[in-house]
Scaffold this motif. Structure first.
Motif, mmCIF file in Angstrom:
data_model
loop_
_atom_site.group_PDB
_atom_site.id
_atom_site.type_symbol
_atom_site.label_atom_id
_atom_site.label_comp_id
_atom_site.label_asym_id
_atom_site.label_seq_id
_atom_site.Cartn_x
_atom_site.Cartn_y
_atom_site.Cartn_z
ATOM 1 N N ASN A 160 6.560 -7.979 3.034
ATOM 2 C CA ASN A 160 7.239 -8.590 4.190
ATOM 3 C C ASN A 160 7.246 -7.645 5.387
ATOM 4 N N ASP A 161 6.302 -6.674 5.404
ATOM 5 C CA ASP A 161 6.097 -5.750 6.524
ATOM 6 C C ASP A 161 7.146 -4.648 6.646
ATOM 7 N N VAL A 162 8.139 -4.651 5.770
ATOM 8 C CA VAL A 162 9.104 -3.542 5.800
ATOM 9 C C VAL A 162 8.365 -2.248 5.481
ATOM 10 N N LEU A 163 8.655 -1.195 6.269
ATOM 11 C CA LEU A 163 8.036 0.119 6.054
ATOM 12 C C LEU A 163 9.061 1.027 5.386
ATOM 13 N N ASP A 165 9.897 4.943 3.964
ATOM 14 C CA ASP A 165 9.497 6.343 3.825
ATOM 15 C C ASP A 165 10.453 7.023 2.855
ATOM 16 N N LEU A 206 4.940 7.102 2.099
ATOM 17 C CA LEU A 206 5.108 5.923 2.962
ATOM 18 C C LEU A 206 4.561 4.718 2.234
ATOM 19 N N ASN A 220 0.847 -1.197 0.000
ATOM 20 C CA ASN A 220 0.000 0.000 0.000
ATOM 21 C C ASN A 220 0.881 1.244 0.000
ATOM 22 N N GLU A 248 0.927 5.636 0.877
ATOM 23 C CA GLU A 248 0.288 6.807 1.483
ATOM 24 C C GLU A 248 1.199 8.010 1.235
ATOM 25 N N GLU A 270 4.284 0.251 2.486
ATOM 26 C CA GLU A 270 4.591 -1.019 3.155
ATOM 27 C C GLU A 270 4.851 -2.086 2.118
#
Lengths: 339, 339, 339, 339
Positions: free
Chosen positions: C221-224, C226, C216, C193, C195, C218
């Motif tokens: 594998n949950d890595v965020l 920015d 931002l 996703n 943002e 994701e």
């Protein structure tokens, strides 16, 4: 006739209290620790040995009754702050209160209301970063608009590890609280809302903390702040801040000190903990406070309003952590009393 | 009962003296300036305003007669040092003497001989770099032999510019003297010989200075030291030191502080002068001296023997500058008194 | 007998096409530009002068009919990509297509479907960062899990300024698209996703762009991730990436090159534009492609599936920019064909 | 019609020769290795596998007789250089000769005299640093006098370790020779004299080498150069150069690449050997040479005169190493032929 000396009582003889006693005694000009106050007499006695000539007292009431001090430094845990501050305000004592002012905005607001009854602010709050040379340089850079207006702040706040007692909410209330205060101070604005984003969770550290996190907050002048809060980075204590401006960028916090070349790499010293990094700032904070008390200004640093604002931001941040979404803060005008 | 305060008289109320008066008054714990001594009464009076409660006196003799001090800080020009030190030694006063101890080895030696008559060293010499955090880290790195033995030191000493009154010999006696003391201290050895090499002369600065120069000196443990001495670099005050070891390299002095990106470049703050760079070191030096005086150790830093060694190195360095070639120093054993 | 040479036709003789012609001719081993294809004959002729022996042709159809090439490099604007790729796929030509593959996911998907009919991938997409030495070092660091799993990526993407023709959507589709591809590639995951957060708007630059922005996203594998996207930073082209891991941090992109000390500051060279920074990467990309074509692998780099994924991320990013909120992407399994 | 390809014969199929064969084949545009010449047929055959289509020949004479090349790259050990160059000059072949030109000034001078009989220079010498991006930036900075005239150069040349076969004279002839050539090229002047100073000897490395050493040399424009030559630094290959100017300082060579924070330190990548550091420079050198050969200029880089000058400096440097003192070089005017 020599210059006057401010007599300081230190309330709370734990690690933080003892460090302050040592600094006031060894490094600060114009100060002496006159009393160490702690219900644990053995602990008080041990800390008092760092300050020749100081007396040991069990309670703040007893110390006020004995006229044992000109100023009070509060170094107890947060839950005990409100009652101590109320007693000291009633005695019109100048106060340096370690952060947080209190642990929730309602009680912080009560303190603000009580202080507004006095002739001027008496309470300074221990947000030490405002006395760090890097932060001061950055604030000056922002104020002078050397590269135009500030638009964004990227912050990194990393600890090598935390104690077992560290709970998830402390990511906000104990750790990001420093960025809440520092960013608002740097940018000259208040916090409008807070959001928390999770990253992949660090599995080799405490999984229940679900960190690192990325905290995003907007200020009332539209500056956007992001903070990587990371309490298990493993390698040291690291605080960096990068300001993005209309015509440039300014940054601090990269490693400094001795640069060593050995075994296939070049290394730079990293601070092991916040006391390494902020040692000079603690001395500057105490000296500024002592000079303010001696000069009758009483406060030279973050005040009770700043402490109240930080409590509001923490409350919103903890909701954002637990509930998700962007949480608004009530934005109030700063009273002229605290200008 | 509060802690004792050391009463310090400052001899010499020029720029350096006034700075020390301000530091002792505002930043140093356990000290108060009790007297300002200068034959120029107006200058003395102006400096004394920085220290509430201090008295103004015309001569050191008068101050001794009046029992106006517990310790003496000498901040007059070098030629006046010997007589002042001799008077103060006779009165058994602890002394902090700004560098140089004296301007030639013969008079420095006389001071050493006089001090050897006392029960312990009373004289500390103001080689401030020994109190700078970077130098202290480097010395610890060397002592711990973390990368084996020290083999070489590369030093850079750059000033943005110098006053018209700066003469060629001052390249050695005023400037490289800091590296003479610091290198010997870092390496734990004495200086064996000195040589000076000229580079192409800077034509946009003072040509009569014929600088920058490269000063080479060997220590008694075979460590080779090279120093770029450059008093017209234009851009700031810069002191770097790189140690070459058997198994690695360590270095300090690269720019630190706020890193700014603007207009096609990234910049780092540079110190404008030695007071920027050494401000913290001056405070550390004065606090260490005050603590030593209060503790009856009297000296905690470079002593009269170190001052005498620096005078020997300066004499050899000036000969090397004027005559060329490698000039040997008389290498003498450090007396146990100064161990 | 000498080694074989791959005959490359370049479609599009604008700035990007001409640069590629020059690189293929001067820097790449085993390649020669055999044809320059552009409907603007003067432009084509001018570019063809950079490649001795090349012919000029008006259309890709004509070039295919003339058997003028072994491989095709597409350097036209994005809207012309789909039809050119479809023709070249029909002719079974290896293709290097400058980014974007196409300007929307639907047409990109059509290309994927067409390519899946062939025996192996024929299309490489020009995401040049994958060939930059810093990105390659970072990817290797991540893959080897030297500091544990990757948790977060902080990216900065700054241009000194942009042309008047630059529209707000290009912040995503022209600029952040590089981070979409690079971050997914570095982390070995797809984008879940996107943002977009606005900061205070830069008022001395183009206000209609409402930038800088913080994007931002994701990963699966949950890595965020920015990304500061900033197209008016003023000082140069700057791309930095900082990976936060379970047991450390790795970072690249700080200034390098000649370090200069002048006039109260130390400066480091900053790249003026992406061609400075990525010059070596462009050569590496072309050489890798040429070697792949010569070896019958045909592709060695980002493929059509990566181009399709980037188109999906751009579509979501533009919606996030225009509508606010977090926009999900359809997450699809990567076909084995593109493994 | 495609662009012409230069046929290169490589004389000497050892490590250096094989590396050049691989580069010419894989990375260089407009070149092909047509012949590999080595008396060791097995070694030649193995190296020739890196260049499809190349033939193997036992001697340079045989290769010339077979008209097997358009240009010659000499990668044999130094003692074989003179005879090979003489043969190739007689055949009017363009030559790239790995450093040194020859191992003593007398034979180098003979080569110069032979080349002066031709219509233009045919010999390029493999001083690769002149093709390194950092050196090129520094030279441009010096030439533009951006900070005034160059006054001093501080150089550091460190290897992690050396083979058992490395003899003390190689400190000068194999290692410092690079700084002799690079410094003279950067400063645009010749070397006037050389001196060698010993430091404390590294006892954990080869003691017979008595290193590190500090080599000092003056140029004919009075620039003073110091070089730390250190072949057992342990941690990597490191080459730094700092130019001191009339109005500033410029420096290169600090660690670059991925910056990693782990376990109490921040580290930067260090090159493991000169091939890491100079990989791009080797490619640039070969491409420049190939382009020069194709363009009939024949040479684009250091020429035989530069090789002769380096031989003179090495002879003086070895005398300085063995005998002590400052050794003068015969300073001769550069012939117009080599301008």
């Amino acid at each position: 006739m020599s210059k006057p000396t401010v007599r300081v009582a230190v309330l709370g003889a734990g690690r933080m209290g003892a460090d302050h006693i040592e600094r006031l005694t060894r490094n600060i000009s114009g100060a002496e620790v006159s009393a160490v106050i702690d219900t644990d007499e053995a602990r008080a006695r041990s800390a008092a040995e760092l300050a020749p000539g100081s007396v040991v007292l069990p309670t703040l009431e007893a110390a006020i009754d004995a006229n044992a001090m000109d100023a009070l430094l509060i170094a107890t845990p947060g839950p005990a702050h409100e009652s101590a501050i109320m007693l000291a305000l009633a005695a019109k004592l100048p106060i340096l209160c370690e952060k947080p002012l209190t642990e929730d905005p309602v009680s912080s607001r009560r303190i603000v209301e009580a202080e507004l009854e006095l002739d001027r602010p008496h309470i300074q709050v221990g947000f030490t970063r405002r006395f760090d040379a890097d932060y001061i340089q950055m604030r000056r850079f922002i104020e002078r608009k050397r590269a135009g207006e500030l638009l964004m702040l990227h912050c990194v706040h990393r600890n090598p590890s935390v104690a077992e007692s560290y709970r998830p909410e402390m990511l906000i209330a104990d750790s990001v609280v420093h960025e809440f205060d520092a960013a608002a101070w740097l940018a000259g604005a208040a916090i409008r809302n807070v959001e928390v984003r999770h990253a992949r969770t660090n599995s080799v550290a405490r999984e229940d903390l679900r960190e690192p996190i990325l905290v995003l907050f907007e200020l009332t002048n539209d500056v956007l702040v992001d903070v990587e809060m990371n309490v298990n980075c493993g390698f040291g204590y690291q605080v960096t801040t990068e300001g993005v401006f209309e015509q440039g960028v300014a940054r601090f916090g990269d490693p400094a000190g001795l640069q060593v070349f050995e075994t296939q790499k070049a290394s730079f010293g990293i601070d092991e903990g916040h006391s390494d990094r902020l040692d000079d700032a603690f001395n500057a904070e105490l000296q500024a406070w002592m000079d303010a008390v001696a000069s009758e200004r009483l406060v030279d640093g973050p005040n009770a309003w700043d402490g109240y604002q930080a409590a509001l931001a923490c409350e919103a941040g903890i909701r954002a952590l637990n509930e998700g979404g962007r949480i608004d803060l009530p934005v109030e005008e700063r009273p002229a009393f605290y200008a």
